[in-house]
Design a protein around this motif. Structure first.
Motif, PDB file in Angstrom:
ATOM      1  N   GLY A   1     -27.082  14.735  79.155  1.00  0.00           N
ATOM      2  CA  GLY A   1     -27.782  12.941  78.542  1.00  0.00           C
ATOM      3  C   GLY A   1     -29.259  14.069  78.189  1.00  0.00           C
ATOM      4  N   ILE A   2     -29.589  15.285  77.834  1.00  0.00           N
ATOM      5  CA  ILE A   2     -30.726  15.278  77.934  1.00  0.00           C
ATOM      6  C   ILE A   2     -30.873  15.324  76.168  1.00  0.00           C
ATOM      7  CG2 ILE A   2     -32.915  17.389  77.940  1.00  0.00           C
ATOM      8  CD1 ILE A   2     -32.768  15.875  80.063  1.00  0.00           C
ATOM      9  N   ASP A   3     -31.328  15.167  75.458  1.00  0.00           N
ATOM     10  CA  ASP A   3     -32.725  15.499  74.388  1.00  0.00           C
ATOM     11  C   ASP A   3     -32.703  16.618  74.165  1.00  0.00           C
ATOM     12  OD1 ASP A   3     -33.166  15.032  71.501  1.00  0.00           O
ATOM     13  OD2 ASP A   3     -34.471  14.258  71.917  1.00  0.00           O
ATOM     14  N   PRO A   4     -31.498  17.453  73.125  1.00  0.00           N
ATOM     15  CA  PRO A   4     -31.864  18.943  72.970  1.00  0.00           C
ATOM     16  C   PRO A   4     -33.292  18.950  71.603  1.00  0.00           C
ATOM     17  CG  PRO A   4     -30.299  18.041  71.994  1.00  0.00           C
ATOM     18  CD  PRO A   4     -30.525  17.149  71.841  1.00  0.00           C
ATOM     19  N   GLY A   5     -33.948  18.138  71.243  1.00  0.00           N
ATOM     20  CA  GLY A   5     -35.438  18.235  71.129  1.00  0.00           C
ATOM     21  C   GLY A   5     -36.520  18.198  71.736  1.00  0.00           C
TER      22      GLY A   5
ATOM     23  N   THR B   1     -39.914  30.095  81.866  1.00  0.00           N
ATOM     24  CA  THR B   1     -40.114  28.470  82.075  1.00  0.00           C
ATOM     25  C   THR B   1     -39.152  27.113  81.303  1.00  0.00           C
ATOM     26  OG1 THR B   1     -42.760  28.451  82.294  1.00  0.00           O
ATOM     27  CG2 THR B   1     -41.553  26.432  82.685  1.00  0.00           C
ATOM     28  N   ILE B   2     -38.487  26.422  82.193  1.00  0.00           N
ATOM     29  CA  ILE B   2     -37.965  25.855  81.032  1.00  0.00           C
ATOM     30  C   ILE B   2     -38.188  23.970  81.498  1.00  0.00           C
ATOM     31  CG2 ILE B   2     -35.293  24.814  81.026  1.00  0.00           C
ATOM     32  CD1 ILE B   2     -34.383  27.609  81.958  1.00  0.00           C
ATOM     33  N   ARG B   3     -38.264  23.452  80.418  1.00  0.00           N
ATOM     34  CA  ARG B   3     -38.653  22.568  80.641  1.00  0.00           C
ATOM     35  C   ARG B   3     -37.839  21.076  79.209  1.00  0.00           C
ATOM     36  NH1 ARG B   3     -43.607  24.268  80.428  1.00  0.00           N
ATOM     37  NH2 ARG B   3     -45.007  23.789  81.895  1.00  0.00           N
ATOM     38  N   ALA B   4     -37.203  19.679  80.467  1.00  0.00           N
ATOM     39  CA  ALA B   4     -37.232  19.380  79.600  1.00  0.00           C
ATOM     40  C   ALA B   4     -36.795  17.650  79.728  1.00  0.00           C
ATOM     41  CB  ALA B   4     -35.326  19.460  79.491  1.00  0.00           C
ATOM     42  N   GLN B   5     -36.943  16.766  79.331  1.00  0.00           N
ATOM     43  CA  GLN B   5     -36.706  15.065  79.349  1.00  0.00           C
ATOM     44  C   GLN B   5     -35.646  14.687  78.792  1.00  0.00           C
ATOM     45  OE1 GLN B   5     -39.942  14.593  80.681  1.00  0.00           O
ATOM     46  NE2 GLN B   5     -39.712  12.422  80.591  1.00  0.00           N
ATOM     47  N   ARG B   6     -35.724  13.673  79.625  1.00  0.00           N
ATOM     48  CA  ARG B   6     -34.441  12.695  79.750  1.00  0.00           C
ATOM     49  C   ARG B   6     -35.253  10.812  79.966  1.00  0.00           C
ATOM     50  NH1 ARG B   6     -30.058  12.329  84.585  1.00  0.00           N
ATOM     51  NH2 ARG B   6     -29.176  13.852  83.106  1.00  0.00           N
ATOM     52  N   SER B   7     -34.816  10.638  78.774  1.00  0.00           N
ATOM     53  CA  SER B   7     -34.941   8.487  79.222  1.00  0.00           C
ATOM     54  C   SER B   7     -35.142   8.147  79.838  1.00  0.00           C
ATOM     55  CB  SER B   7     -35.421   8.733  77.355  1.00  0.00           C
ATOM     56  OG  SER B   7     -34.237   8.262  76.540  1.00  0.00           O
ATOM     57  N   SER B   8     -34.993   7.329  80.281  1.00  0.00           N
ATOM     58  CA  SER B   8     -33.818   5.844  80.813  1.00  0.00           C
ATOM     59  C   SER B   8     -33.466   4.885  80.476  1.00  0.00           C
ATOM     60  CB  SER B   8     -35.267   5.259  81.365  1.00  0.00           C
ATOM     61  OG  SER B   8     -36.564   4.603  80.888  1.00  0.00           O
ATOM     62  N   GLY B   9     -33.533   4.660  78.523  1.00  0.00           N
ATOM     63  CA  GLY B   9     -33.154   4.159  78.299  1.00  0.00           C
ATOM     64  C   GLY B   9     -33.376   2.740  78.018  1.00  0.00           C
ATOM     65  N   ASP B  10     -33.411   2.123  76.935  1.00  0.00           N
ATOM     66  CA  ASP B  10     -33.817   0.831  76.190  1.00  0.00           C
ATOM     67  C   ASP B  10     -32.954   0.377  76.473  1.00  0.00           C
ATOM     68  OD1 ASP B  10     -35.966  -0.589  74.475  1.00  0.00           O
ATOM     69  OD2 ASP B  10     -34.964  -0.581  72.688  1.00  0.00           O
ATOM     70  N   HIS B  11     -33.593  -0.739  77.704  1.00  0.00           N
ATOM     71  CA  HIS B  11     -32.779  -2.014  78.363  1.00  0.00           C
ATOM     72  C   HIS B  11     -33.688  -2.993  78.056  1.00  0.00           C
ATOM     73  CE1 HIS B  11     -30.153   0.262  79.487  1.00  0.00           C
ATOM     74  NE2 HIS B  11     -29.138  -0.245  79.328  1.00  0.00           N
ATOM     75  N   THR B  12     -34.183  -3.297  76.907  1.00  0.00           N
ATOM     76  CA  THR B  12     -35.320  -4.297  76.701  1.00  0.00           C
ATOM     77  C   THR B  12     -35.018  -5.610  76.423  1.00  0.00           C
ATOM     78  OG1 THR B  12     -35.501  -4.304  74.332  1.00  0.00           O
ATOM     79  CG2 THR B  12     -37.133  -2.896  75.244  1.00  0.00           C
ATOM     80  N   ASN B  13     -33.506  -5.893  76.223  1.00  0.00           N
ATOM     81  CA  ASN B  13     -33.038  -7.302  76.201  1.00  0.00           C
ATOM     82  C   ASN B  13     -32.099  -7.569  77.472  1.00  0.00           C
ATOM     83  OD1 ASN B  13     -34.481  -7.510  74.646  1.00  0.00           O
ATOM     84  ND2 ASN B  13     -32.352  -6.717  72.338  1.00  0.00           N
ATOM     85  N   GLY B  14     -32.468  -6.379  78.700  1.00  0.00           N
ATOM     86  CA  GLY B  14     -31.077  -6.833  79.562  1.00  0.00           C
ATOM     87  C   GLY B  14     -31.762  -6.556  80.723  1.00  0.00           C
ATOM     88  N   ARG B  15     -31.235  -6.363  82.033  1.00  0.00           N
ATOM     89  CA  ARG B  15     -31.914  -6.279  83.106  1.00  0.00           C
ATOM     90  C   ARG B  15     -30.986  -5.474  84.018  1.00  0.00           C
ATOM     91  NH1 ARG B  15     -31.843  -9.667  88.376  1.00  0.00           N
ATOM     92  NH2 ARG B  15     -29.387 -10.046  87.637  1.00  0.00           N
ATOM     93  N   TRP B  16     -31.769  -4.032  84.774  1.00  0.00           N
ATOM     94  CA  TRP B  16     -30.496  -3.708  85.396  1.00  0.00           C
ATOM     95  C   TRP B  16     -29.868  -4.242  86.876  1.00  0.00           C
ATOM     96  CZ3 TRP B  16     -29.938   1.942  83.708  1.00  0.00           C
ATOM     97  CH2 TRP B  16     -30.937   1.601  82.310  1.00  0.00           C
ATOM     98  N   LEU B  17     -29.095  -3.745  86.452  1.00  0.00           N
ATOM     99  CA  LEU B  17     -28.354  -4.044  87.940  1.00  0.00           C
ATOM    100  C   LEU B  17     -27.920  -2.549  88.924  1.00  0.00           C
ATOM    101  CD1 LEU B  17     -25.663  -6.502  86.034  1.00  0.00           C
ATOM    102  CD2 LEU B  17     -28.205  -6.601  87.331  1.00  0.00           C
TER     103      LEU B  17
END
Length: 141
Positions: A47-51, A63-79
């Motif tokens: 699920g990591i963006d290759p960029g 050194t290896i670094r990577a970033q995974r975003s939480s996703g965009d849920h502006t119109n919803g609520r995490w359950l």
């Protein structure tokens, strides 16, 4: 209007805020093996963006670094949110037997593969054994 109170969800929310490590780099599971004249490092990064992947060599430190975003849920609520997000970091000390200029990396199906070639001077080699000339072996009496 009646409000429902779920003490377990509140406790879970409090525990999550106390032990939130999303701001700290997360570890990534890796496999490291030697295959002939190279090392192969495979790191799980689903699920990591290759960029966002950065592989860096500085002296004896890989050194290896990577970033995974939480996703965009502006119109919803995490359950439920169990998949970790944020920064990932792993560092490895490499020896003088590595050809740092030849290191390469690829990312496929959530796995980062880093090929680390062994330097020519560190590869095993045969040493030829020469015999002395026949006349040098003769013993005079």
């Amino acid at each position: 209007m009646a409000m429902s109170f779920d003490p377990f969800s509140q406790l879970d929310r409090i525990a999550q805020s106390l032990f939130d490590t999303s701001r700290q780099p997360r570890m990534m599971p890796v496999d490291l093996s030697r295959e002939g004249d190279r090392y192969l490092l495979n790191a799980d990064l689903p699920g990591i963006d290759p960029g966002s992947i950065d592989v860096d060599v500085d002296g004896h430190l890989l050194t290896i670094r990577a970033q995974r975003s939480s996703g965009d849920h502006t119109n919803g609520r995490w359950l439920l949110q169990e998949r970790p997000f944020g920064g990932y970091l792993r560092q490895f000390t490499i020896g003088d037997d590595v050809d740092t200029d030849g290191i390469s990396a690829s990312y496929d199906n959530g796995v980062l593969s880093v090929l680390i070639p062994i330097a020519e001077h560190a590869k095993p080699r045969k040493v030829s054994v020469e015999s002395a000339p026949a006349e040098a072996k003769a013993v005079t009496a």
